[in-house]
Scaffold this active site. Structure first.
Site, short mmCIF file in Angstrom:
data_model
loop_
_atom_site.label_atom_id
_atom_site.label_comp_id
_atom_site.label_asym_id
_atom_site.label_seq_id
_atom_site.Cartn_x
_atom_site.Cartn_y
_atom_site.Cartn_z
CG HIS A 230 -13.16 -30.43 -49.39
ND1 HIS A 230 -13.54 -29.86 -48.20
CD2 HIS A 230 -12.38 -29.51 -50.01
CE1 HIS A 230 -13.00 -28.67 -48.09
NE2 HIS A 230 -12.29 -28.42 -49.18
CG ASP A 234 -13.18 -26.53 -52.51
OD1 ASP A 234 -13.31 -26.03 -51.38
OD2 ASP A 234 -12.22 -27.24 -52.83
CG HIS A 257 -10.70 -22.90 -55.68
ND1 HIS A 257 -11.94 -22.88 -55.06
CD2 HIS A 257 -9.86 -23.52 -54.81
CE1 HIS A 257 -11.84 -23.46 -53.87
NE2 HIS A 257 -10.59 -23.86 -53.70
#
Length: 272
Positions: A230, A234, A257
């Site tokens: 995952h 991102d 992020h």
């Protein structure tokens, strides 16, 4: 150059806002990813990104504010969609099942329309290296003839543990494997999220949650390295804010992020 054959409409709940929103994905004659509102179109390459380790949020010159867009943007890039117009009824993209698969599946089911013009591929020609938190978070991009991602996460002391994956990013690999990995978290993080007004729409249907024993409730992993995979979603989503993702070998260690965004800004400056 590929755009969509037809319009796609997707509705659902925002992960952090808990509010209902609708997303429209439409064919577009301009290369790139563009958001439309009443003031017209703005490309994501002109996004002003908010710094947050939990989500990708940004504002655009046309006044649009977009939050939690990374799964959608990753699906666009991962499926090889070169030109698309997006419109959002609220500010947050629906979380759906917490993965990029519903977006990738909608794109595949809609199909592509070929457009005139050839996009000249971009590539990283010299290594880029960034770090955060005194070197505990690292990200790099090294010259490579294809788009490859190596990602490492370390959740020592939890059932997630240390995980590493390496993928050559193709539309087939993205659709069949990468896109299906769901967003994840720990029960110990829930208080922080609530105190900061986040995850209001989070449920066990749209996030993989772990306690000290493993996934809570009746949840099951879709595949063994779902969590670290995952993080690849991102990263791909965050890199689209620099435009077409350049060919390179991207290596991320305990990243997120914030540092993804720093790399995207470096790439955007490199190709501007």
């Amino acid at each position: 150059m590929k755009t969509l054959k037809n319009e796609i409409k997707i509705s659902g709940t925002g992960l952090h806002s808990g509010e209902e929103s609708t997303l429209w994905m439409r064919p577009c004659e301009r290369p790139g990813i563009h958001f439309r509102n009443e003031n017209g179109l703005s490309p994501v390459t002109e996004a002003v990104v908010e710094e947050d380790s939990r989500l990708t949020g940004f504002s655009l010159p046309n006044g649009a504010v977009v939050r939690t867009a990374e799964h959608l943007l990753a699906a666009i890039a991962g499926m090889g969609l070169n030109a698309v117009e997006l419109e959002l009824s609220g500010s947050e993209v629906p979380i759906l099942d917490g993965s990029a698969f519903p977006f990738a599946e909608a794109i595949k089911d809609c199909g592509f329309a070929e457009m005139d013009g050839i996009l000249k591929g971009r590539a990283i020609s010299a290594p880029i290296f960034l770090e955060e938190n005194g070197g505990s978070r690292l990200i790099a991009a090294a010259p490579c003839d294809r788009l490859t991602v190596t990602y490492i996460i370390d959740y020592s002391g939890t059932p997630i543990g240390l995980q590493k994956v390496k993928y050559d990013i193709t539309s087939e690999t993205f659709y069949n494997i990468i896109s299906k990995a769901r967003t994840f978290g720990l029960t110990s993080e829930l208080d922080y999220l609530k105190q900061n007004g986040l995850a209001k729409g989070g449920t066990l249907d749209n996030a993989l949650i772990f306690d000290e024993n493993g996934p809570v409730g009746s949840q099951r992993l879709r595949f063994p390295l779902e969590c670290v995979t995952h993080k690849v979603i991102d990263l791909l989503g965050d890199l689209t804010l620099a435009g077409e993702i350049p060919a390179a070998h991207y290596v991320a260690v305990a990243a997120g992020h914030s540092i993804h965004g720093k790399l995207a800004r470096r790439i955007r400056a490199l190709f501007s």
